[in-house]
Design an enzyme around this catalytic site. Structure first.
Site, PDB file in Angstrom:
ATOM      1  N   LYS A  22       0.850  -1.199   0.000  1.00 63.43           N
ATOM      2  CA  LYS A  22       0.000   0.000   0.000  1.00 63.43           C
ATOM      3  C   LYS A  22       0.885   1.249   0.000  1.00 63.43           C
ATOM      4  O   LYS A  22       0.688   2.162  -0.807  1.00 63.43           O
ATOM      5  CB  LYS A  22      -0.886   0.004   1.245  1.00 63.43           C
ATOM      6  CG  LYS A  22      -1.551   1.339   1.539  1.00 63.43           C
ATOM      7  CD  LYS A  22      -2.450   1.321   2.765  1.00 63.43           C
ATOM      8  CE  LYS A  22      -1.720   1.529   4.048  1.00 63.43           C
ATOM      9  NZ  LYS A  22      -1.355   2.930   4.347  1.00 63.43           N
ATOM     10  N   ASN A  23       1.872   1.275   0.898  1.00 65.87           N
ATOM     11  CA  ASN A  23       2.655   2.499   1.076  1.00 65.87           C
ATOM     12  C   ASN A  23       3.637   2.751  -0.063  1.00 65.87           C
ATOM     13  O   ASN A  23       4.118   3.866  -0.227  1.00 65.87           O
ATOM     14  CB  ASN A  23       3.365   2.495   2.435  1.00 65.87           C
ATOM     15  CG  ASN A  23       2.351   2.641   3.556  1.00 65.87           C
ATOM     16  OD1 ASN A  23       1.179   2.951   3.318  1.00 65.87           O
ATOM     17  ND2 ASN A  23       2.787   2.389   4.773  1.00 65.87           N
ATOM     18  N   CYS A 118      -4.439  12.519  12.560  1.00 64.58           N
ATOM     19  CA  CYS A 118      -5.202  11.271  12.503  1.00 64.58           C
ATOM     20  C   CYS A 118      -5.077  10.654  13.887  1.00 64.58           C
ATOM     21  O   CYS A 118      -4.454  11.208  14.781  1.00 64.58           O
ATOM     22  CB  CYS A 118      -4.647  10.346  11.419  1.00 64.58           C
ATOM     23  SG  CYS A 118      -3.083   9.636  11.872  1.00 64.58           S
ATOM     24  N   ARG A 123       0.737  14.501  12.859  1.00 69.66           N
ATOM     25  CA  ARG A 123       1.142  14.282  11.464  1.00 69.66           C
ATOM     26  C   ARG A 123       1.428  15.605  10.738  1.00 69.66           C
ATOM     27  O   ARG A 123       0.796  15.939   9.746  1.00 69.66           O
ATOM     28  CB  ARG A 123       0.110  13.460  10.703  1.00 69.66           C
ATOM     29  CG  ARG A 123      -0.390  12.203  11.397  1.00 69.66           C
ATOM     30  CD  ARG A 123       0.658  11.126  11.581  1.00 69.66           C
ATOM     31  NE  ARG A 123       1.106  10.512  10.355  1.00 69.66           N
ATOM     32  CZ  ARG A 123       0.493   9.507   9.744  1.00 69.66           C
ATOM     33  NH1 ARG A 123      -0.623   9.049  10.228  1.00 69.66           N
ATOM     34  NH2 ARG A 123       0.996   8.986   8.641  1.00 69.66           N
ATOM     35  N   ASP A 308       4.770   0.314  12.036  1.00 65.96           N
ATOM     36  CA  ASP A 308       3.516  -0.251  11.512  1.00 65.96           C
ATOM     37  C   ASP A 308       3.293  -1.695  11.937  1.00 65.96           C
ATOM     38  O   ASP A 308       2.242  -2.258  11.626  1.00 65.96           O
ATOM     39  CB  ASP A 308       3.497  -0.165   9.982  1.00 65.96           C
ATOM     40  CG  ASP A 308       3.408   1.269   9.509  1.00 65.96           C
ATOM     41  OD1 ASP A 308       3.603   1.522   8.314  1.00 65.96           O
ATOM     42  OD2 ASP A 308       3.158   2.156  10.354  1.00 65.96           O
ATOM     43  N   ARG A 400      -8.553  -0.377   4.613  1.00 63.46           N
ATOM     44  CA  ARG A 400      -7.635   0.597   4.009  1.00 63.46           C
ATOM     45  C   ARG A 400      -6.311  -0.068   3.662  1.00 63.46           C
ATOM     46  O   ARG A 400      -5.629   0.344   2.739  1.00 63.46           O
ATOM     47  CB  ARG A 400      -7.360   1.745   4.985  1.00 63.46           C
ATOM     48  CG  ARG A 400      -8.547   2.625   5.262  1.00 63.46           C
ATOM     49  CD  ARG A 400      -8.144   3.838   6.063  1.00 63.46           C
ATOM     50  NE  ARG A 400      -7.059   4.564   5.397  1.00 63.46           N
ATOM     51  CZ  ARG A 400      -6.536   5.685   5.891  1.00 63.46           C
ATOM     52  NH1 ARG A 400      -6.954   6.176   7.029  1.00 63.46           N
ATOM     53  NH2 ARG A 400      -5.575   6.308   5.256  1.00 63.46           N
TER      54      ARG A 400
HETATM   55  C1  EPZ Z   1       4.574   6.745   6.278  1.00 61.07           C
HETATM   56  O1  EPZ Z   1       3.856   7.827   6.863  1.00 61.07           O
HETATM   57  C2  EPZ Z   1       3.594   5.590   6.203  1.00 61.07           C
HETATM   58  N1  EPZ Z   1       2.454   5.964   5.357  1.00 61.07           N
HETATM   59  C3  EPZ Z   1       3.100   5.236   7.617  1.00 61.07           C
HETATM   60  O2  EPZ Z   1       2.249   4.102   7.503  1.00 61.07           O
HETATM   61  C4  EPZ Z   1       4.309   4.856   8.459  1.00 61.07           C
HETATM   62  O3  EPZ Z   1       3.879   4.573   9.776  1.00 61.07           O
HETATM   63  C5  EPZ Z   1       5.303   6.022   8.477  1.00 61.07           C
HETATM   64  O4  EPZ Z   1       5.682   6.356   7.125  1.00 61.07           O
HETATM   65  C6  EPZ Z   1       6.575   5.694   9.251  1.00 61.07           C
HETATM   66  O5  EPZ Z   1       7.184   4.571   8.702  1.00 61.07           O
HETATM   67  C7  EPZ Z   1       2.620   5.950   4.012  1.00 61.07           C
HETATM   68  O6  EPZ Z   1       3.676   5.643   3.496  1.00 61.07           O
HETATM   69  C8  EPZ Z   1       1.427   6.334   3.203  1.00 61.07           C
HETATM   70  P1  EPZ Z   1       6.824  10.003   8.374  1.00 61.07           P
HETATM   71  P2  EPZ Z   1       4.513   9.322   6.872  1.00 61.07           P
HETATM   72  O7  EPZ Z   1       6.796  11.279   7.611  1.00 61.07           O
HETATM   73  O8  EPZ Z   1       5.322   9.522   5.651  1.00 61.07           O
HETATM   74  C9  EPZ Z   1       7.029  13.267  11.762  1.00 61.07           C
HETATM   75  C10 EPZ Z   1       0.316   2.843   7.797  1.00 61.07           C
HETATM   76  O9  EPZ Z   1      -0.176   2.317   8.805  1.00 61.07           O
HETATM   77  N2  EPZ Z   1       6.927  14.256  10.669  1.00 61.07           N
HETATM   78  O10 EPZ Z   1       7.958   9.042   8.170  1.00 61.07           O
HETATM   79  O11 EPZ Z   1       3.433  10.283   7.169  1.00 61.07           O
HETATM   80  C11 EPZ Z   1       5.753  12.467  11.940  1.00 61.07           C
HETATM   81  O12 EPZ Z   1       4.836  13.161  12.761  1.00 61.07           O
HETATM   82  C12 EPZ Z   1       0.862   4.245   7.872  1.00 61.07           C
HETATM   83  O13 EPZ Z   1       0.425   2.283   6.664  1.00 61.07           O
HETATM   84  C13 EPZ Z   1       7.122  15.607  10.955  1.00 61.07           C
HETATM   85  O14 EPZ Z   1       7.367  15.984  12.097  1.00 61.07           O
HETATM   86  O15 EPZ Z   1       5.471   9.210   8.136  1.00 61.07           O
HETATM   87  C14 EPZ Z   1       6.257  11.207  12.587  1.00 61.07           C
HETATM   88  O16 EPZ Z   1       6.387  11.416  13.982  1.00 61.07           O
HETATM   89  C15 EPZ Z   1       0.671   4.864   9.251  1.00 61.07           C
HETATM   90  N3  EPZ Z   1       7.023  16.511   9.946  1.00 61.07           N
HETATM   91  C16 EPZ Z   1       7.643  11.014  11.970  1.00 61.07           C
HETATM   92  O17 EPZ Z   1       8.003  12.275  11.409  1.00 61.07           O
HETATM   93  C17 EPZ Z   1       6.750  16.132   8.658  1.00 61.07           C
HETATM   94  O18 EPZ Z   1       6.681  17.010   7.760  1.00 61.07           O
HETATM   95  C18 EPZ Z   1       7.684   9.989  10.854  1.00 61.07           C
HETATM   96  O19 EPZ Z   1       6.680  10.337   9.932  1.00 61.07           O
HETATM   97  C19 EPZ Z   1       6.552  14.757   8.385  1.00 61.07           C
HETATM   98  C20 EPZ Z   1       6.659  13.834   9.407  1.00 61.07           C
END
Ligand code: EPZ
Length: 422
Positions: A22-23, A118, A123, A308, A400
């Site tokens: 998915k991701n 969420c 996020r 995850d 999802r």
């Molecule tokens: C991706 O989300 C995945 N989703 C998530 O999977 C996964 O948990 C996550 O990466 C971590 O591996 C998709 O790929 C669609 P991040 P993403 O940016 O990109 C902070 C699932 O269950 N952050 O790596 O949104 C954020 O708050 C989903 O399939 C900022 O502070 O995750 C988090 O604490 C859930 N500022 C950390 O970084 C930003 O601009 C990691 O988030 C972006 C992120």
């Protein structure tokens, strides 16, 4: 809203086909915006999130055709009709932010609704914004939307992420492919989904080096061509089903599984007393004793233990022999499955980002509520081993990220069915 009903106690034996990630697919689909030529994705998973991304791209003027019963996505962006990602779609799926980079690279402008938080956390998207500004775009936050434009186009730059972000790395990577000059992304995410995206972009003519490491270098090119690309297998679905027989007893082979995609996770399963076998067709797991051993889990960016898979691991450790510690270091609120597991008799104490799980001999079935995608599958897994009936409500969360979970588990002997609520 549908529910899933599980009657626990059946041992699981059999084979489960693992779908495309998915991701990975949610990042690959927006890549179509980078070229006027057709992009075809094969081995695509059939999930509601993928349909939502298709809706978003169609709202921008992309033609999206599905073939092979939804496993093949034919995307064509020859004539975009817009550059606005509306809140109505974005609020349903955070990954919508991944149209920001490609739209800026292709059109020089984008208006993308802030995704909003969420269940698992605030996020924020500040790192996405930082990356686009580094590439020369100007972004302004107005009435809940990011208004971005790059009148002179994007130019290569150094992008140093203070923390690892999968999505921000993907946005930066896609935008940089068409920026003038060289871009170096430091502290880049190393997830297999990033590697898959880079491989697809390279098929489209992008010049990329270093994907899978913390430093990715991109030489911008004038234009990208179309391509056909197979979506990498879903390592989170894989990990979720690797845990199932460890909870129920029996042996399940996950077809298409590769240990390299889940190395840290597989090591942790073995530490807990679960055998992980590499077979000709994938990965097979089974418990080596009556109960698994307690372990200490810390979630980290890849190649560390995936956040995850934290909820699924907690469902397993709820009946381990001993006291386990789970430290959630990626998201600020990702233990909502804990009180639901407690309804089933789990003994879990949560303090901030740390959960202490005292293993009990067996859980008892109960009505529980899915709160987010991975929490919902952890409740189904817990129900498989629990005594009696578990009814998981709000399984739209599950749909999802997991294709036909009840069919895949029933094929291995689980007593599980979907209750259609009107
Ligand atoms: C991706 O989300 C995945 N989703 C998530 O999977 C996964 O948990 C996550 O990466 C971590 O591996 C998709 O790929 C669609 P991040 P993403 O940016 O990109 C902070 C699932 O269950 N952050 O790596 O949104 C954020 O708050 C989903 O399939 C900022 O502070 O995750 C988090 O604490 C859930 N500022 C950390 O970084 C930003 O601009 C990691 O988030 C972006 C992120």
């Amino acid at each position: 809203m549908d529910s899933i009903l599980v009657r626990g106690g059946a041992e699981l034996n059999g084979r489960i086909p693992i779908a495309g990630a998915k991701n990975a697919c949610l990042a690959l689909m927006p890549a179509t915006l980078l070229t006027e030529e057709p992009l075809t994705l094969t081995n695509a998973p059939r999930l509601s999130d993928i349909s939502t991304m298709a809706l978003l791209l169609e709202s921008l003027g992309v033609d999206v055709a599905t073939r092979d019963d939804g496993r093949e996505l034919a995307l064509a962006s020859h004539g975009l009709s817009g550059h606005r990602a509306d809140y109505e779609i974005v609020r349903r799926m955070r990954a919508s932010i991944l149209v920001l980079g490609p739209l800026l690279a292709r059109e020089g402008r984008a208006v993308v609704s802030l995704p909003g938080g969420c269940a698992i956390g605030a996020r924020p998207v500040d790192l996405h914004q930082m990356a686009m500004e580094a590439l020369g775009a100007e972004l302004e936050l107005r009435d809940g939307y990011l208004h971005a434009h790059a009148p002179q186009g994007l130019r290569g730059a150094g992008i140093d992420f203070p923390i690892v972000s999968v999505g921000a790395t993907e946005n930066a990577l896609m935008a940089a492919t068409l920026a003038r000059g060289t871009t170096v992304i430091r502290n880049a995410a190393r997830e297999p989904e990033i590697v898959d995206l880079a491989q697809c972009l390279r098929r489209m003519g992008a010049q990329i080096e270093g994907e899978g490491t913390s430093t990715i270098t991109i030489e911008g090119v004038e234009r990208l061509t179309g391509a056909t690309h197979p979506v990498v297998i879903d390592r989170i679905e894989l990990g979720s089903y690797m845990i199932a027989p460890a909870i129920t007893g029996g042996r399940v082979e996950c077809l298409g599984g590769a240990r390299a995609l889940v190395a840290n996770f597989a090591d942790k399963l073995e530490e807990a007393g679960i055998r992980v076998e590499e077979t000709a067709d994938g990965l097979a797991t089974h418990r080596t004793g009556e109960r698994v051993r307690a372990v200490h889990v810390i979630t980290e960016p890849y190649p560390g233990f995936p956040t995850d898979l934290q909820a699924q691991m907690m469902a397993l450790l709820a009946t381990a022999d001993g006291v386990s510690i789970l430290e959630e270091r990626i998201f600020e609120n990702r233990f909502m499955h804990a009180p639901e597991l407690a309804r089933m008799g789990a003994d879990i104490e949560v303090h901030g980002g740390t959960a202490t799980v005292r293993g009990v001999p067996r859980l008892r079935g109960a009505p529980v509520m899915a709160t987010d995608l991975r929490a919902s599958v952890s409740l189904v897994l817990a129900g498989l081993g629990a005594e009696g009936e578990t009814r998981v409500a709000r399984v739209y969360h599950l749909d999802r990220g997991y294709e036909t979970v009840e069919q895949k588990l029933r094929a291995c002997g689980a007593d599980i069915e979907r209750i259609r609520e009107t």
